[in-house]
Design an enzyme around this catalytic site. Structure first.
Site, short mmCIF file in Angstrom:
data_model
loop_
_atom_site.label_atom_id
_atom_site.label_comp_id
_atom_site.label_asym_id
_atom_site.label_seq_id
_atom_site.Cartn_x
_atom_site.Cartn_y
_atom_site.Cartn_z
CE LYS A 261 -4.12 -1.98 0.41
NZ LYS A 261 -4.83 -2.05 1.69
CD GLN A 321 -2.56 -8.36 9.46
OE1 GLN A 321 -3.74 -8.62 9.47
NE2 GLN A 321 -2.09 -7.14 9.32
CG ASP A 356 -2.15 -5.23 1.72
OD1 ASP A 356 -3.35 -5.63 1.67
OD2 ASP A 356 -1.77 -4.33 2.48
CG ASP A 391 -3.53 -5.76 14.37
OD1 ASP A 391 -3.63 -4.53 14.56
OD2 ASP A 391 -3.88 -6.33 13.32
CG ASN A 392 -7.89 -6.76 13.81
OD1 ASN A 392 -8.64 -6.00 14.44
ND2 ASN A 392 -7.43 -6.47 12.61
CD GLU A 420 -6.72 -3.21 17.07
OE1 GLU A 420 -6.76 -2.18 16.40
OE2 GLU A 420 -6.65 -4.34 16.55
CE1 TYR A 531 -1.60 1.61 4.60
CE2 TYR A 531 -2.66 3.66 5.29
CZ TYR A 531 -2.70 2.29 5.12
OH TYR A 531 -3.81 1.58 5.48
#
Lengths: 666, 666
Positions: A261, A321, A356, A391-392, A420, A531
């Protein structure tokens, strides 16, 4: 078919024991030094007296007991609190028993007063005190005192009042309170209580992208040069000076290039775009590797060492991930989902595609993947990381987390996991129940004083026994509409509520600079740091006052035990919906300092206008009695006020958005 | 020491299952034909679909399953209800599972619409339907239908929409709803549900002192002649005509003479005073004997037979206490308390003494006393008694009741025990939890519409799964101040609330005559029937209208399933604090008749003046939608009205104190 036979209710029934999650299916949680109230409903037939004992068994098997006084006679509610002194898995139980001494005393007082059955009263006193004296385990000195009372009861030279008075002397009473005659002892089930180190409850997090700190645009090469652990470390003293406990780094691993990204989440990254650190993995390595531009493992170790020297723990992002370039993709395709055409499944939220990112599949080789992930954590724990911001977590199976958290806890009980999970409430709560130490919350989405007050009340209630909320006014993913428009005043107000409304809070770097411009149509920062490099001119912070406010808030949190607990929070009515007032309180008995502590917070939710209100304050909420004014000192301004059952506050962008008023307790 | 290892949370976690009392420590309760809602919180990682199944195991081991639809997505709440068809001990569990068919369908619809990944969608559809077809236990016909859908998905002659449409046909959907593809099935614990006969929930009791009915003063002998079972039986047809289910007799046993109480609880009984039937036991016998003046066992059997012929069950008072003349006092002094001077302990509430009563002691020979009491019950059960009104159960150990109720239940599951525990709420609730079928309540002490509305709401809530309230406007012990002053209008109003606010209610004889004069200073009748004969002139009742009202109320209760349930009650706001409005509702699915039923009750609490109010009615409470007026017919007057989201009522002593309005549902 019938269900299994259940044990009898017992002679002196105990029910409704808490704190308990589904009768001990999951442990209640506490930290070292935190008072844990234990309650139970206890009753018996007729009118005779009962007593209750709280029995706590520490992780080392040591058992301690303390009396549970009756808190609410009408509801037959008994309560005592225990303050664990070590980490580990405790259990507690409640014992209820018949209290024949109190029964006798009550009857004796009435009958003596009525001049009724005097000889009987004396004889019954002898009988009950003999039972008390002869109780197994009764200390010899105590028994002597009781036999003395018995002798007095029998002493016909004295008048009946004097004989009874001897059996009810303060000394005898104190003895029998400390070591009562307990008959028909009925024990509840045992309930689990998990005790963590204090940081699991009380923490101030500071989030940073290490690559931004020290990044620079090289005019000669016309390219960005990444910040490194070495340059990022230069920021540590400032973070420590602001009073934070944990510096949390967004992912530090190699970043993929496939479907990388670009700026502002664009699909076409330029060659100079560093990519999102959440697209983890490249030929340089995966979750156990370090992005070459940040440095080496040695550099990371040096960063951790410097952090420790500044009094900071290091927390890492734990984002399970992979980018398509992650080594696992080729080495372990069985750890990813496969589509019907045989290709590896990328992330989707149809019709949206996130090419991605390859989510991990926890069902094709659960054991292999589990061990690999467990080893990743071990790598970073070995490197000195003591906290993970996960994360998640709600996108991975709960069985996976349950196993992983228990596993890490067994060998590294000091590690703190922050969940989170911005998803439905039952999932957020479930993750806390199965072992996450802290949880992000809906704090950012409570834009009004009423909604915030309700939410604080909720979090300080039943869920406080298992979910430890962490309040973040912004994150790299979240910039709510109110934060986009209210300037420094709303940044100040939100920081005050986050720091004083919950024992854990967190700040995303740049908060000091009131970074509040959103990418149009999205509730997150424009030119999002995810980013691109985002070096900051920290000197600009001074003018805005936020950095100083964060410092003051963290100092105030350290000075006040009441701000280090989730319970003890009470919202007080105001007559202006733009102002929220809540108090924080810990009693002397429940305070780690041994002194009672109270802070009253009043915050304006209007960053544009001055607002005033009368607060209808309930002094009982901070252990005071109505009708007696008390002095407070505002930690933000140093000003003192005399407040009482009602008081007036005026808050606004030009003066102060909040009071954080420490109550002077006698 | 740590607590026992707990089972894993499971792949698709199930938590918060109910109804449950401390996770199955005590069973939830229901009666045959009563809908029992079962709920659970179910979640999983990510966004894929889940399903839930309710699995109920009947007492004979038969297991039935039904889908549990999602009731509240945000709270991840699933719910279904089960209607037990037999008495006995059921268990239920909830299964949660991954639902790959729904997951595929959801994705397929979005992608098809977006024209995205069409071939993939088709291939994934084939894969998931193949798993469904091949699931073990799949019926052959169902498998054929699924293979047909798979063939269509593969049929390249059709366009993609048609191929997918075949796999989503109503037939395929219905099949997969009935027999879904369930993966990763995760089962909750099993929860107990105790099912009694319908009368345990739905009952109208009528209390009488059998000695009063037919008693007469003999002018010749200048002495009273007691009524007998034979004379009392003459009243049975009238009680049956009023629609009652159970005729409950105050104690029928021999009455002691030592310290016998005279008229109005005086301490000096005259030779002609019959004594309180609660002072049980004389040389003529104890709890298993019959007072000679009432008749013989044969006479009692005849009374029971006549009652049955009138459609009435016979309930007996079960008062576990003795007069000093009870045979047990000499035969079994070990069944009583002993004072320090060796004498048997009489009842006391110091400084008050109740020397006519010896309480039993359950601790000196618990086994011997238990067996004797158990045998007493057996005597009366053999004689045809099917219900016991238990006097003051809260003064006997809970372990005693727990054992006795389980024991009687094992051999006589039809017997109903009504608990008279006017004590603290936790004890009242505890007695219900450990096995009492019904409970007297605080109904009589809710004198205002607001208090009564709150109490009805409370009883229809969480406690409705274990405590079945019985509403009594008066008893031989209770005549509250409002009942003393409001005349026939308040007697009418209270009867309406009792009969329609709870599926069980009771009337003490004399209510028809509005007997409302209290002994000064006490909240009970003057010339209390406990201490004297009280023959009544029933002819006088006609003028007062109460007997007719009781009849109408019992008829209305029989006609309306919604009045036969505790749940389904909703209180609706009125703008006049003197008027209470509540609705009763049962849906078609949960109704024993198969038809939905709704009744709206509006009652005035002011017996002196006319009162009017506008009711703000929530039609959703009775399954209707807002904005659509509906017709009602008042069961008390036969009048019809058109009501809606708001309606106006006018009630008063001269017209009617209440509406009991049956809603005409489509």
């Amino acid at each position: 078919m019938s269900s299994a036979p259940r044990p009898s209710v017992g002679r002196i029934p105990v029910l409704g024991v808490g704190p308990s999650l589904e009768e001990g299916r999951w442990p209640a949680k506490a930290v070292v030094g935190e008072a844990v109230p234990v309650w139970a409903t206890i009753m018996r037939e007729g009118h005779d007296a009962v007593g209750a004992t709280l029995v706590v068994t520490a992780p080392d098997g040591t058992t301690t007991s303390k009396p549970m006084p009756c808190q609410d006679f009408g509801m037959s509610l008994y309560r005592a609190s225990t303050i664990p002194s070590t980490t580990g898995d405790y259990v507690f139980a409640v014992e209820a028993w018949s209290d024949p001494v109190t029964t006798w005393r009550t009857v004796a007082e009435v009958k003596l007063h009525a001049g009724q059955d005097i000889q009987l009263v004396l004889a019954e006193g002898v009988a009950v005190l003999e039972r008390a004296a002869e109780q197994p385990g009764r200390a010899a000195a105590d028994a002597r005192l009781l036999y003395g009372a018995i002798a007095a009861l029998r002493d016909t030279r004295l008048d009946p009042e004097a004989r009874v008075a001897a059996a009810m002397s303060p000394k005898v009473r104190a003895l029998l309170e400390r070591a009562p005659l307990r008959e028909w002892v009925t024990r509840s089930a045992q309930y689990p209580l998990r005790v963590d180190r204090e940081r699991a409850l009380v923490s101030a997090w500071y989030e940073m992208f290490p690559r931004s700190e020290g990044a620079r645009y090289d005019a000669a090469t016309k390219a960005w040069v990444s910040g490194t652990f070495a340059t990022a470390a230069r920021r540590l003293p400032a973070i420590a000076r602001m009073g934070f406990d944990i510096v949390y780094l967004t992912p530090i691993h190699p970043i993929g290039t496939t479907f990388r990204k670009g700026r502002n989440n664009s699909l076409d990254a330029g060659p100079d775009d560093p990519g999102s650190p959440y697209a983890i993995g490249s030929p340089d390595g995966g979750h156990d590797a370090i992005h070459p531009q940040l440095g080496t493992l040695a550099d990371f170790l040096a960063f951790v060492a410097k952090a420790k020297k500044s009094g900071l723990e290091v927390g890492l992002d734990f984002a399970l991930q992979c980018s398509p370039d992650h080594p696992w993709v080729t080495e372990h395709p069985e750890w990813f989902g496969v589509r019907a055409d045989g290709s590896i499944a990328y992330a989707e939220n149809p019709p949206k595609k996130y090419q991605d990112i390859y989510p991990l599949s926890f069902d094709r080789d659960p054991e292999g993947l589990y061990l690999a992930i467990r080893e990743v954590l071990e790598v970073w724990i070995r490197a000195g990381v003591t906290a993970f911001r996960v994360d998640n977590p709600h996108t991975k199976p709960l069985t996976f987390w349950e196993r992983l958290l228990a596993d890490v806890r067994a060998s590294h009980p000091e590690i703190i996991f922050l969940s989170e999970a911005f998803t439905l409430p039952p999932m957020m709560h479930m993750l806390a129940k199965i072992g996450f130490h802290q949880s992000y919350t809906y704090f950012t989405w409570r834009p009004t004083a009423t909604e915030m007050g309700d939410y604080l009340t909720e979090l300080a209630g039943a869920s406080s026994y298992y979910m430890r909320p962490s309040f973040w006014p912004t994150t790299h993913d979240i910039l709510t509409p109110d934060m986009q428009s209210g300037g420094a005043p709303i940044f100040a107000a939100r920081a005050v509520i986050a720091a004083t409304g919950s024992p854990s809070w967190g700040i995303y770097s740049g908060y000091e600079l009131v970074e509040n411009v959103a990418r149009p149509g999205v509730e997150e920062q424009i030119d999002n740091e995810k980013y691109e490099y985002k070096p900051r001119e920290w000197a600009r912070a001074r003018r805005l006052g936020i950095a100083q406010l964060l410092t003051t808030l963290n100092e105030t949190r350290r000075a006040h035990p009441s701000l280090q607990r989730m319970r003890g929070l009470t919202v007080h009515p105001t007559d202006n919906p733009a102002i929220l007032c809540f108090s924080r309180h810990v009693s002397a008995q429940e305070s780690p300092t041994g002194f009672a502590d109270a802070v009253i917070v009043a915050v304006s939710f209007d960053p544009f206008h001055e607002q005033a209100t009368t607060v209808t304050f309930d002094p009982a909420a901070i252990g005071l009695t109505s009708g007696h004014p008390f002095a407070v000192e505002d930690a933000l301004t140093g000003q003192t006020y005399e407040w009482g059952d009602t008081f007036y506050v005026k808050l606004g962008p030009r003066t102060s958005m909040a009071h954080v008023a420490a109550v002077r307790l006698a």
